[in-house]
Design a protein around this motif. Sequence first.
Motif, PDB file in Angstrom:
ATOM      1  N   THR A 222       0.854  -1.195   0.000  1.00 26.75           N
ATOM      2  CA  THR A 222       0.000   0.000   0.000  1.00 26.75           C
ATOM      3  C   THR A 222       0.891   1.247   0.000  1.00 26.75           C
ATOM      4  O   THR A 222       0.643   2.226  -0.706  1.00 26.75           O
ATOM      5  N   ARG A 223       1.938   1.186   0.809  1.00 22.74           N
ATOM      6  CA  ARG A 223       2.929   2.266   0.854  1.00 22.74           C
ATOM      7  C   ARG A 223       3.585   2.452  -0.522  1.00 22.74           C
ATOM      8  O   ARG A 223       3.733   3.581  -1.012  1.00 22.74           O
ATOM      9  N   ASN A 224       3.937   1.339  -1.155  1.00 27.04           N
ATOM     10  CA  ASN A 224       4.552   1.425  -2.488  1.00 27.04           C
ATOM     11  C   ASN A 224       3.600   2.082  -3.486  1.00 27.04           C
ATOM     12  O   ASN A 224       4.023   2.850  -4.354  1.00 27.04           O
ATOM     13  N   PHE A 225       2.302   1.779  -3.367  1.00 26.63           N
ATOM     14  CA  PHE A 225       1.315   2.389  -4.266  1.00 26.63           C
ATOM     15  C   PHE A 225       1.254   3.898  -4.032  1.00 26.63           C
ATOM     16  O   PHE A 225       1.225   4.681  -4.987  1.00 26.63           O
ATOM     17  N   CYS A 226       1.250   4.308  -2.763  1.00 29.11           N
ATOM     18  CA  CYS A 226       1.191   5.743  -2.437  1.00 29.11           C
ATOM     19  C   CYS A 226       2.443   6.461  -2.954  1.00 29.11           C
ATOM     20  O   CYS A 226       2.358   7.512  -3.587  1.00 29.11           O
TER      21      CYS A 226
END
Length: 397
Positions: free
Chosen positions: A120-124
Amino acid sequence: MASSNDPASAVRQNVETRLVTAGRDPKAQHGFVNPPVVHGSTVLYPTAEDLHAHRGEFQYGRHGTPTTKALQQALMALEGPQCAGVGIAPSGLGAISTTLLSVLKAGDHVLVCDSIYRPTRNFCNGMLARYGVETTYFDPLIGTGIEQLLKTNTRAVVVEAPGSQSFEMPDIPAIAAVAHAHGALVIDDNTWATPLYHRSLDQGVDISMQAATKYIGGHSDIMFGTISANAKAWPLISEGIRLLGVCAGPDDVSLALRGVRTLGVRLAQHHRSGLEMARWLATRPEVVEVLHPALESHPGHAIWKRDFTGASGLFSIVLQPKPQAAVDAMLDTLTLFGMGYSWGGFESLAIPFDCTSYRTATSWTPGGPTLRLHIGLENTEDLKADLDRGFAAFNAA
Ligand SMILES: *Cc1c(COP(=O)(O)O)cnc(C)c1O
């Protein structure tokens, strides 16, 4: 079964019963207990007039089938009366990216819990940054202190309880109250507890996402995601799903629905076995700390007790400081605990992890090597014997 889809009767039923009855209408399918697995793209209209009027409950495979409708009804019954709709995605991460793309726009700011699922962090940091959305990470224990981080353009606050790998317990109702006062939406990754043990939407969350790959599916055989939203957020999610063309294959929808039917008994066992193993591990000399929010010793225990009605089978342990070779010797000795990512199936798992390199709002200093364990449905005495052998190898290394 005539009343199974009647919302009034669903409210009267207890949740274990709703898991079994919701979204089922055997009379409409020749008496068969489960809905047919509809493989379909084209839906034929009987007349030109129906075609022009887009008349008919189902219009195109991507937008829904009798199979997806049954799953959506079952999940709505599980979420409770705040749930205005459930969207279906091809994976948990797909549910998260679809949610964020549906809610955010260029120029917006989003606050994300530092203990969020790493992809999720990578997506953000990747796609959202590229599309002009700024992300700020916050300490999961921030509580009402989130007020200081809210900006005029903060559109959403994303939480996850407990945190991925490290099991911090954010105070979601407190965070939600502040976020709402500033006009931000609250998004929760509710994969760990599922709506059975954590009714996010009743606690101020606007959008609750699930990696249904985990406990909803429950058998390590599907990739699947769901997005439950309240009346305020559902129009955004529904529109986003349509614009992005997000849908899932009918066999996976059917397997997710089958998982819902047995979720009650499976999670109850994961809860019992998980807690028994956590308590046993807490007595082991090799273990410095057990990170399980249902343990009285956990710093987030009071929040867990207040906001959750159960725990699942996933938690972490901190081992006595030893070289990685000792941890690897332990892992290689285990036979019932498999090494693999994902979790939520019937089998036990053990995986080493280290949050040091990617946490930015907090620092990760557990004081020893860390393992994340998933306690499956095996006999707990067998699991203890397996870990006993593992610890012997750990100590000998
Ligand atoms: C596994 C997981 C996801 C992603 O689910 P996939 O179906 O693997 O894409 C999202 N959030 C959490 C908390 C998870 O554990």
